[in-house]
Structures are given as C-alpha cells and as structure tokens.
Design a protein around this motif. Sequence first.
Motif, PDB file in Angstrom:
ATOM      1  N   PRO A 173       0.830  -1.205   0.000  1.00 36.80           N
ATOM      2  CA  PRO A 173       0.000   0.000   0.000  1.00 36.80           C
ATOM      3  C   PRO A 173       0.864   1.255   0.000  1.00 36.80           C
ATOM      4  CG  PRO A 173       0.078  -0.957   2.195  1.00 36.80           C
ATOM      5  CD  PRO A 173       0.805  -1.915   1.288  1.00 36.80           C
ATOM      6  N   LEU A 174       0.312   2.326  -0.566  1.00 33.92           N
ATOM      7  CA  LEU A 174       0.972   3.615  -0.462  1.00 33.92           C
ATOM      8  C   LEU A 174       0.857   4.122   0.970  1.00 33.92           C
ATOM      9  CD1 LEU A 174      -0.221   5.424  -3.717  1.00 33.92           C
ATOM     10  CD2 LEU A 174       2.125   4.827  -3.138  1.00 33.92           C
ATOM     11  N   ILE A 175       1.938   4.675   1.497  1.00 33.59           N
ATOM     12  CA  ILE A 175       1.933   5.183   2.867  1.00 33.59           C
ATOM     13  C   ILE A 175       1.290   6.562   2.890  1.00 33.59           C
ATOM     14  CG2 ILE A 175       3.375   5.882   4.816  1.00 33.59           C
ATOM     15  CD1 ILE A 175       5.491   3.934   3.815  1.00 33.59           C
ATOM     16  N   VAL A 183       0.504   2.351   8.474  1.00 35.80           N
ATOM     17  CA  VAL A 183       0.755   1.165   7.665  1.00 35.80           C
ATOM     18  C   VAL A 183       2.058   0.523   8.123  1.00 35.80           C
ATOM     19  CG1 VAL A 183       1.159   0.302   5.337  1.00 35.80           C
ATOM     20  CG2 VAL A 183      -0.393   2.240   5.686  1.00 35.80           C
ATOM     21  N   HIS A 184       2.001  -0.744   8.496  1.00 36.69           N
ATOM     22  CA  HIS A 184       3.204  -1.458   8.920  1.00 36.69           C
ATOM     23  C   HIS A 184       3.913  -1.973   7.672  1.00 36.69           C
ATOM     24  CE1 HIS A 184       0.985  -2.245  12.983  1.00 36.69           C
ATOM     25  NE2 HIS A 184       1.415  -1.002  12.859  1.00 36.69           N
ATOM     26  N   SER A 185       4.668  -1.069   7.065  1.00 38.72           N
ATOM     27  CA  SER A 185       5.210  -1.313   5.728  1.00 38.72           C
ATOM     28  C   SER A 185       6.318  -2.347   5.715  1.00 38.72           C
ATOM     29  CB  SER A 185       5.746  -0.011   5.145  1.00 38.72           C
ATOM     30  OG  SER A 185       4.727   0.953   5.082  1.00 38.72           O
ATOM     31  N   LEU A 186       6.393  -3.050   4.588  1.00 40.38           N
ATOM     32  CA  LEU A 186       7.506  -3.938   4.324  1.00 40.38           C
ATOM     33  C   LEU A 186       8.676  -3.112   3.798  1.00 40.38           C
ATOM     34  CD1 LEU A 186       5.562  -6.658   2.319  1.00 40.38           C
ATOM     35  CD2 LEU A 186       6.361  -6.885   4.668  1.00 40.38           C
ATOM     36  N   ASP A 206       0.563 -25.005  -8.903  1.00 42.09           N
ATOM     37  CA  ASP A 206       0.284 -25.267 -10.309  1.00 42.09           C
ATOM     38  C   ASP A 206      -1.195 -25.067 -10.619  1.00 42.09           C
ATOM     39  OD1 ASP A 206       0.902 -25.920 -12.929  1.00 42.09           O
ATOM     40  OD2 ASP A 206       0.491 -28.052 -12.633  1.00 42.09           O
ATOM     41  N   ALA A 207      -1.744 -23.918 -10.167  1.00 41.44           N
ATOM     42  CA  ALA A 207      -3.164 -23.619 -10.353  1.00 41.44           C
ATOM     43  C   ALA A 207      -3.378 -22.710 -11.556  1.00 41.44           C
ATOM     44  CB  ALA A 207      -3.718 -22.939  -9.102  1.00 41.44           C
ATOM     45  N   ALA A 208      -4.601 -22.680 -12.071  1.00 43.22           N
ATOM     46  CA  ALA A 208      -4.937 -21.785 -13.181  1.00 43.22           C
ATOM     47  C   ALA A 208      -5.031 -20.336 -12.706  1.00 43.22           C
ATOM     48  CB  ALA A 208      -6.256 -22.212 -13.810  1.00 43.22           C
ATOM     49  N   THR A 209      -5.228 -20.134 -11.433  1.00 46.91           N
ATOM     50  CA  THR A 209      -5.303 -18.795 -10.860  1.00 46.91           C
ATOM     51  C   THR A 209      -3.979 -18.064 -11.046  1.00 46.91           C
ATOM     52  OG1 THR A 209      -6.892 -19.558  -9.206  1.00 46.91           O
ATOM     53  CG2 THR A 209      -5.752 -17.501  -8.734  1.00 46.91           C
ATOM     54  N   GLN A 210      -4.064 -16.785 -11.375  1.00 45.90           N
ATOM     55  CA  GLN A 210      -2.863 -15.965 -11.559  1.00 45.90           C
ATOM     56  C   GLN A 210      -2.455 -15.359 -10.219  1.00 45.90           C
ATOM     57  OE1 GLN A 210      -3.323 -12.176 -13.616  1.00 45.90           O
ATOM     58  NE2 GLN A 210      -1.480 -12.599 -14.817  1.00 45.90           N
ATOM     59  N   PHE A 211      -1.183 -15.460  -9.879  1.00 43.56           N
ATOM     60  CA  PHE A 211      -0.655 -14.881  -8.647  1.00 43.56           C
ATOM     61  C   PHE A 211       0.419 -13.859  -9.026  1.00 43.56           C
ATOM     62  CE2 PHE A 211      -1.785 -19.335  -7.607  1.00 43.56           C
ATOM     63  CZ  PHE A 211      -2.850 -19.063  -6.746  1.00 43.56           C
ATOM     64  N   VAL A 212       0.204 -12.602  -8.631  1.00 41.82           N
ATOM     65  CA  VAL A 212       1.113 -11.529  -9.033  1.00 41.82           C
ATOM     66  C   VAL A 212       1.476 -10.684  -7.821  1.00 41.82           C
ATOM     67  CG1 VAL A 212       1.388  -9.469 -10.465  1.00 41.82           C
ATOM     68  CG2 VAL A 212       0.091 -11.428 -11.331  1.00 41.82           C
ATOM     69  N   PHE A 213       2.762 -10.426  -7.658  1.00 42.22           N
ATOM     70  CA  PHE A 213       3.217  -9.454  -6.653  1.00 42.22           C
ATOM     71  C   PHE A 213       3.804  -8.277  -7.417  1.00 42.22           C
ATOM     72  CE2 PHE A 213       4.488  -8.671  -2.196  1.00 42.22           C
ATOM     73  CZ  PHE A 213       5.192  -7.498  -2.389  1.00 42.22           C
ATOM     74  N   ALA A 214       3.124  -7.125  -7.352  1.00 41.27           N
ATOM     75  CA  ALA A 214       3.629  -5.913  -7.992  1.00 41.27           C
ATOM     76  C   ALA A 214       4.582  -5.225  -7.024  1.00 41.27           C
ATOM     77  CB  ALA A 214       2.474  -4.982  -8.350  1.00 41.27           C
ATOM     78  N   LEU A 215       5.864  -5.287  -7.319  1.00 46.77           N
ATOM     79  CA  LEU A 215       6.867  -4.752  -6.412  1.00 46.77           C
ATOM     80  C   LEU A 215       6.964  -3.237  -6.590  1.00 46.77           C
ATOM     81  CD1 LEU A 215       8.767  -5.872  -4.255  1.00 46.77           C
ATOM     82  CD2 LEU A 215      10.559  -5.987  -5.991  1.00 46.77           C
ATOM     83  N   ALA A 216       5.829  -2.557  -6.387  1.00 46.97           N
ATOM     84  CA  ALA A 216       5.783  -1.101  -6.522  1.00 46.97           C
ATOM     85  C   ALA A 216       6.268  -0.445  -5.242  1.00 46.97           C
ATOM     86  CB  ALA A 216       4.354  -0.654  -6.814  1.00 46.97           C
ATOM     87  N   GLY A 217       6.777   0.784  -5.377  1.00 47.89           N
ATOM     88  CA  GLY A 217       7.182   1.528  -4.197  1.00 47.89           C
ATOM     89  C   GLY A 217       5.994   1.825  -3.302  1.00 47.89           C
ATOM     90  N   ASP A 218       6.269   2.034  -2.023  1.00 47.82           N
ATOM     91  CA  ASP A 218       5.162   2.290  -1.103  1.00 47.82           C
ATOM     92  C   ASP A 218       5.071   3.755  -0.688  1.00 47.82           C
ATOM     93  OD1 ASP A 218       7.411   2.439   0.464  1.00 47.82           O
ATOM     94  OD2 ASP A 218       6.693   1.111   2.032  1.00 47.82           O
ATOM     95  N   THR A 219       5.908   4.603  -1.277  1.00 45.19           N
ATOM     96  CA  THR A 219       5.863   6.032  -0.987  1.00 45.19           C
ATOM     97  C   THR A 219       5.764   6.783  -2.306  1.00 45.19           C
ATOM     98  OG1 THR A 219       7.255   5.731   0.966  1.00 45.19           O
ATOM     99  CG2 THR A 219       7.026   7.977   0.120  1.00 45.19           C
TER     100      THR A 219
END
Length: 319
Positions: A173-175, A183-186, A206-219
């Motif tokens: 999340p954006l701070i 926000v207890h930021s990573l 190995d699921a059909a579901t899409q898993f995405v981590f958007a490594l966007a900045g939090d500030t």
Amino acid sequence: KWADKAALLRFRERGILPERLLAFIHGFAGAGVPEFALAGNSTEPLLYPLIGEVMRAIKEIGSDLRLYTNFQFGHEVVAVASCLTEGDLIRISLDAGSAAAYDATHQPCIQGAFERILANVDDLLRERERHGRAFSVVLTFLATRDNVAEADLRFIMRWAGEHGADAVRFVRPLIPSGHPQAVHSLTDAEARDVQLAIGRIADDLDAATQFVFALAGDTETAKPFAACHYWKTAAVLGSRGRFFPCTSTATGVYSDALGVGDINSPEFDFWDFWHDTRKWANLDITRCPECTRCEFCLNARISELAARVDGEGQDTAAA
C-alpha cells in the motif's frame, strides 16, 4: 477516508438518492459509456440502498461493471451474477490469509468477517459456473508486516486456486503522508522475500489462478506533472452526489472547493457538466492530496506526451 466516513454518519449527510442514481444510469442508454466503477472510497458500495438494482441498471444499458468491495455483503453480487458478462470485474479487498490477519488489518465490526467473505466468494464463483458466465473475480492483497506470514500466503493462494478465482494480486500500500505509523510497511528487502515466497507457493500449487506481486514503491514521489488530467477521462461521483476531479478528492473535505454539480437536483444536466472544459482547468495540484497509483501514472503519462507534442510543434515551426 475514515474521517470522512465518520462525518457522513455523525452529521447525517445526505447521500445519493437511489431513484436519482438509477435514473442517472438509465439516462446513458445508447450513449456508449464503456463502464461504471462502483467503489466505496469512504463507504462500502454493497451497503448502498438498492445496490442490486444499480448493478442491474448498469448491465441493462450495456455497460461493463467494475466493483471494488470488501465483500462482507457479497450476497448482493451473488444475486445478480446471472446478469454479469465477460467484461465485468469483481475486485475483492481481502488483504489476509487468516482470520487473525484480517482482523489485524481491517478491524472489522462483524465477528467472523474473514470466514464470511470467503463463503461469499465461494457462492459467487459457484453461481458464475452455474450460469456459464465469464466475469472476473480477483482477490487483492495489500501486503504489510501484519499479513504476510508464509502460512497465510499459502492458505489464501491455495484457497483461490481450488475455488477458481481468476487472480490474487499482491502489492504494497501507499503510505499516507504524515501517517507512516498507519501502515506497517515492508522494507524493500522484506517485499522481495514475500515476492519470492509467492513464486515458490505458486509453483507448488500449479493452479490456473494468476498470482502476481507488484513490487511497486510504497511512498509516492513528488508529482512530476504541473496539471491534473484525470478529470478529463472519467466522471467521479462522490458519496454526497457531487462530482470531483479524481477519487482522491471525492470526500467532504474537498466538497466546497472542488465539488461540481449535484445529481440529486432535477436541474442537473450531466452533459453540460461533462463538456464544461473550465470546471477544473485551474486546479492547483499542490493543494490536492496524493494521487492513487492509477491517477498518478495517467497524469504523468499525459503530461509527458503533451510536452513531447509541444516540443515537436516548436521544432516544426522553427524549421
């Protein structure tokens, strides 16, 4: 936004009259409006009176529906699932893989909220399959130190895969400015570790579901643009019935300064409002709150393109 929600309740502010909203939506029949997005901002959209009729009205005029919801009242969407079509998106802000993490993150008023939401999502996915529909169901996950235990990540990813959700999208999340403790930021290193964990779990499932981590900045960085363009691309209707230049300003705090029109008024003409190019032409963005990621990117991109066109025009004139 929490303060605005409290103000709505405390001062019994008038919201959008349901009959006016339904008439407003039906007024776009044949106008080619591609989509309506229903989002709470200060409130939860599924708590709106006649929300089922609102969603049906959007589909009746041939527009797509985007719903951003916590889904505690997901039965309202289950009831209209047979009306939904391929272009529709139900985006559920879950942000947890366990009841404990959900309670820590959201502090819900309803006991057992996490289990209730999962049951509602399961019902929706079953209805989608029963009616042979192709609308999208996406779980979103704002990743903080409160909710990224690997066991929790594994649970929600496995659950989503087994139940047929289209995607689980993770992002930091954006701070909020001036409220870093909210926000207890990573850290960047912690975020990369979470990203790797999500990749490992996804490989195991190995699921059909899409898993995405958007490594966007939090500030959010300083705005690299001098003007707001977002209001030229979308009409943002606030919970009090007035229009705003963006979702970030659509609260009571900015109502007097930036709110335009009132759909509760019989005299309101949307097209007069929409074609008025002066309504926010002199908007001072230094006095605006932070943009959302979407609004920020759009403003930055349009400003960049405008500068490029101006530069090419000057070069042509000089030649």
